[in-house]
Each structure stands twice: as C-alpha cells, then as structure tokens.
Design an enzyme around this catalytic site. Structure first.
Site, short mmCIF file in Angstrom:
data_model
loop_
_atom_site.label_atom_id
_atom_site.label_comp_id
_atom_site.label_asym_id
_atom_site.label_seq_id
_atom_site.Cartn_x
_atom_site.Cartn_y
_atom_site.Cartn_z
N ARG A 82 -9.69 1.06 8.64
CA ARG A 82 -9.29 -0.30 8.99
C ARG A 82 -10.40 -1.03 9.72
O ARG A 82 -10.23 -2.21 10.05
CB ARG A 82 -8.06 -0.24 9.90
CG ARG A 82 -6.73 -0.51 9.18
CD ARG A 82 -5.65 -0.44 10.24
NE ARG A 82 -4.45 -1.14 9.90
CZ ARG A 82 -3.39 -0.60 9.31
NH1 ARG A 82 -3.41 0.66 8.94
NH2 ARG A 82 -2.31 -1.31 9.09
N LYS A 136 0.83 -1.21 0.00
CA LYS A 136 0.00 0.00 0.00
C LYS A 136 0.87 1.27 0.00
O LYS A 136 0.68 2.16 -0.81
CB LYS A 136 -0.95 0.02 1.21
CG LYS A 136 -1.92 -1.15 1.25
CD LYS A 136 -2.88 -1.07 2.42
CE LYS A 136 -2.22 -1.16 3.79
NZ LYS A 136 -1.53 -2.43 4.07
N ARG A 151 -0.80 -8.88 13.46
CA ARG A 151 -1.41 -7.88 12.57
C ARG A 151 -2.23 -8.54 11.46
O ARG A 151 -3.24 -8.01 11.05
CB ARG A 151 -0.31 -6.99 11.97
CG ARG A 151 0.23 -6.01 13.02
CD ARG A 151 1.61 -5.53 12.70
NE ARG A 151 1.67 -4.70 11.53
CZ ARG A 151 2.79 -4.44 10.86
NH1 ARG A 151 3.93 -4.98 11.26
NH2 ARG A 151 2.78 -3.65 9.83
N ARG A 167 11.40 -5.51 5.09
CA ARG A 167 11.05 -4.10 4.84
C ARG A 167 11.99 -3.17 5.61
O ARG A 167 12.33 -3.41 6.77
CB ARG A 167 9.61 -3.85 5.29
CG ARG A 167 9.28 -2.36 5.33
CD ARG A 167 7.81 -2.07 5.22
NE ARG A 167 7.02 -2.49 6.37
CZ ARG A 167 5.70 -2.38 6.42
NH1 ARG A 167 5.03 -1.88 5.41
NH2 ARG A 167 5.05 -2.78 7.50
N ARG A 214 11.13 -1.24 11.11
CA ARG A 214 10.07 -0.91 12.05
C ARG A 214 10.01 -1.91 13.19
O ARG A 214 10.19 -3.10 12.98
CB ARG A 214 8.72 -0.88 11.32
CG ARG A 214 8.41 0.49 10.75
CD ARG A 214 7.24 0.48 9.81
NE ARG A 214 6.06 -0.19 10.36
CZ ARG A 214 4.89 -0.23 9.72
NH1 ARG A 214 4.77 0.35 8.54
NH2 ARG A 214 3.86 -0.85 10.26
P1 ADP Z 1 1.17 -1.52 7.43
O1 ADP Z 1 2.01 -0.68 6.50
O2 ADP Z 1 1.86 -2.74 7.87
O3 ADP Z 1 -0.18 -1.79 6.88
P2 ADP Z 1 0.62 0.86 9.00
O4 ADP Z 1 1.82 1.70 8.93
O5 ADP Z 1 -0.53 1.23 8.13
O6 ADP Z 1 1.02 -0.66 8.75
O7 ADP Z 1 0.09 0.78 10.48
C1 ADP Z 1 0.94 0.45 11.56
C2 ADP Z 1 0.12 0.39 12.84
O8 ADP Z 1 -0.47 1.69 13.10
C3 ADP Z 1 -1.04 -0.58 12.84
O9 ADP Z 1 -0.66 -1.89 13.17
C4 ADP Z 1 -1.95 0.05 13.90
O10 ADP Z 1 -1.48 -0.23 15.20
C5 ADP Z 1 -1.76 1.54 13.66
N1 ADP Z 1 -2.75 2.07 12.70
C6 ADP Z 1 -2.49 2.58 11.47
N2 ADP Z 1 -3.63 2.95 10.87
C7 ADP Z 1 -4.64 2.66 11.73
C8 ADP Z 1 -6.06 2.77 11.67
N3 ADP Z 1 -6.70 3.26 10.60
N4 ADP Z 1 -6.78 2.37 12.76
C9 ADP Z 1 -6.17 1.88 13.85
N5 ADP Z 1 -4.85 1.72 13.95
C10 ADP Z 1 -4.08 2.09 12.91
P1 ADP Z 2 2.08 -1.85 3.25
O1 ADP Z 2 2.08 -0.35 3.26
O2 ADP Z 2 0.88 -2.43 2.55
O3 ADP Z 2 2.30 -2.45 4.59
P2 ADP Z 2 4.68 -1.65 1.87
O4 ADP Z 2 4.42 -0.78 0.69
O5 ADP Z 2 5.41 -1.06 3.00
O6 ADP Z 2 3.29 -2.34 2.35
O7 ADP Z 2 5.43 -2.95 1.34
C1 ADP Z 2 5.82 -3.99 2.24
C2 ADP Z 2 7.20 -4.50 1.84
O8 ADP Z 2 7.11 -5.22 0.60
C3 ADP Z 2 8.24 -3.42 1.60
O9 ADP Z 2 9.49 -3.91 2.01
C4 ADP Z 2 8.19 -3.19 0.08
O10 ADP Z 2 9.43 -2.71 -0.43
C5 ADP Z 2 7.89 -4.60 -0.42
N1 ADP Z 2 7.05 -4.59 -1.64
C6 ADP Z 2 6.05 -3.73 -1.97
N2 ADP Z 2 5.48 -4.07 -3.15
C7 ADP Z 2 6.12 -5.19 -3.57
C8 ADP Z 2 5.99 -6.04 -4.73
N3 ADP Z 2 5.07 -5.80 -5.69
N4 ADP Z 2 6.83 -7.11 -4.82
C9 ADP Z 2 7.76 -7.36 -3.85
N5 ADP Z 2 7.92 -6.60 -2.75
C10 ADP Z 2 7.12 -5.53 -2.60
#
Ligand code: ADP
Ligand code: ADP
Ligand code: ZN
Length: 216
Positions: free
Chosen positions: A88, A13, A171, A127, A160
């Site tokens: 979420r 994302k 998660r 990541r 992270r």
């Molecule tokens: P990821 O990239 O793995 O999807 P995020 O960076 O979006 O993770 O979120 C990291 C953490 O921040 C989540 O596990 C949660 O604890 C908190 N968080 C982020 N967005 C939300 C949301 N919309 N509602 C509740 N908690 C959130």
């Molecule tokens: P999210 O915000 O959904 O948690 P991220 O964009 O941070 O996801 O991506 C999670 C991890 O996967 C990062 O290390 C990123 O560089 C890697 N990644 C993202 N897209 C791809 C893809 N299409 N193929 C392989 N690795 C990816």
C-alpha cells in the site's frame, strides 16, 4: 504465479481475490484480514493495528512488512500467491521486491481494479463481511443466499467498523496519497494489468482471467 492486487478501498479486491485464488490454486493473503484476525484475538499486533485501522490510517510499514514476509515464507506460497491490500506504500513495494529478489523471484502481475470514486461509498457502506472467513458481500450488489450468513462457511456476516462514510473518505484520501503511486511503480516494471472494475463481479473476473492468459 506471484500477484498483487491494487485498487481503491471497495474496488472489489477481496471479492476477486477469492475467485482468483480458487481458480489458480494460490493462497489469498489479505493484510486487512490478518490484522482483523489479530484484533478479534486481542493480540499485541491487533491492539496496535486497531488504533490505525479505526481511523482509516495505514498501519506502519515496518509492522506490516514483517508480517507479510513471515507469511510468504510459509510452504503454501512456494508456487505463488495473491496479495490483497499489500503493498500500500512504495516502501512496502520495495521491501516486497527485495524479499522476492533474494530468492530469484519477482511479481508476475499487478492487477489494478479500476473503480471511480463515485461508486465507492455505496459499495463500502453496503458491504458485509464474514466474521469467520473474511468473504465480502453486498446488501444490494452481492447478497448472501441466507440473510446474515456466509455462503462459503455459514459464518455470521457483520459490518466492518471502518466502513462508515467518514472513515471511507479518510481511506480514499490515504489511498490517493500513499497507494496510487504504486500504479506507476508497477507500470515501470511492465507488470501492470488494468481491469475495469465497475462491471458485474463475474464480468470483472472474466476480464482478469483473460488478461492473465497473456502472461502465463
Ligand atoms: P479494503 O478492503 O477497504 O481495501 P483492507 O481490509 O485491505 O481494506 O484494510 C483495512 C485496513 O487495514 C486499512 O485501512 C489499514 O488500516 C490496514 N491495512 C491493511 N493492509 C495494510 C497495509 N498493507 N499497510 C498498512 N495498513 C494496512
Ligand atoms: P476491497 O477488498 O477492494 O475493499 P470488496 O471486494 O470487499 O473490496 O468489495 C467492496 C464491496 O463492493 C463489497 O460489498 C462487494 O460485495 C461489492 N462489490 C465487489 N465487486 C463488485 C462489483 N463488480 N459490482 C458491485 N459491487 C461489488
Ligand atoms: Zn465465511
């Protein structure tokens, strides 16, 4: 265009959001980034959010919804925005709709980046994120040009705290229980666009752009 990004943690994302935000000139709003910024600045919000984030739990709806509403009232969101990591929960989605309705607006697209669970762990543990601008890298799939430094802003790349195997599992569990119901929520509104997220980053982006052409 007003858009939300859906998909499990690690779906890509954040990675796609940076590309979309640049191409469509709309702000990328990541609730995770907002919380992490508050944690690093040790604000009251940051101290509260950290308790949940470290364990892979969601920050309570009330706190999260208020932050997003505040952000969406800023000037740069007038022409559209891209929400990453929000909503979420169904409650958050309903609050967002209510907020947009009051200004005669609505979500134009909910992009679901679909990635099967078997790919997630490797993505998450490899990541690395920029401590300054939040950009995502991967040690194997998307390394930065200079080791440990962000391509975009030269900030330091860090791992992270919640990207450990145990927290990732928690998660994923939270995702399937609390966030997955949003797929049907947006399907019922006829705005769901499902994207195959296991291809290369540039291919996923192409598919997103193609599917957005249809609604523009
Ligand atoms: P990821 O990239 O793995 O999807 P995020 O960076 O979006 O993770 O979120 C990291 C953490 O921040 C989540 O596990 C949660 O604890 C908190 N968080 C982020 N967005 C939300 C949301 N919309 N509602 C509740 N908690 C959130
Ligand atoms: P999210 O915000 O959904 O948690 P991220 O964009 O941070 O996801 O991506 C999670 C991890 O996967 C990062 O290390 C990123 O560089 C890697 N990644 C993202 N897209 C791809 C893809 N299409 N193929 C392989 N690795 C990816
Ligand atoms: Zn950076």
């Amino acid at each position: 265009m007003k858009m939300v990004l859906l998909g499990p943690p690690g779906a890509g994302k954040g990675t796609q959001a940076k590309l979309i935000s640049e191409k469509y000139s709309i702000p990328h709003i990541s609730t995770g980034d907002i919380f992490r910024k508050n944690i690093s600045e040790k604000t009251k919000l940051g101290i509260e959010a950290k308790k949940y984030m470290d364990n892979g739990q969601l920050v309570p709806d009330k706190v999260t919804i208020d932050i997003v509403k505040d952000r969406l009232t800023e000037d740069d969101c007038k022409e559209g925005f891209l929400l990453d990591g929000f909503p979420r929960t169904v409650k958050q989605a309903e609050a967002l709709d209510e907020f947009l309705n009051s200004a005669d607006g609505k979500i134009d697209a909910a992009l679901l980046i679909d990635v099967a669970e078997e790919f997630i762990l490797e993505r998450m543990t490899g990541r690395r994120v920029c401590s300054s601008c939040g950009a995502s890298y991967h040690i194997k799939f998307n390394p930065s040009k200079i080791d440990g430094k962000c391509d975009l802003c030269n900030g330091d790349l860090i791992q992270r705290k919640d990207d450990t195997e145990a927290t990732v599992k928690e998660r994923l569990d939270v995702y399937s229980k609390q966030t997955q119901p949003l797929i049907n929520y947006y399907k019922n509104q006829n705005v769901l666009l499902k994207i195959e997220g296991t291809k290369e980053i540039s291919e996923v982006f192409d598919e997103i752009c193609n599917s957005l052409k249809a609604i523009k």
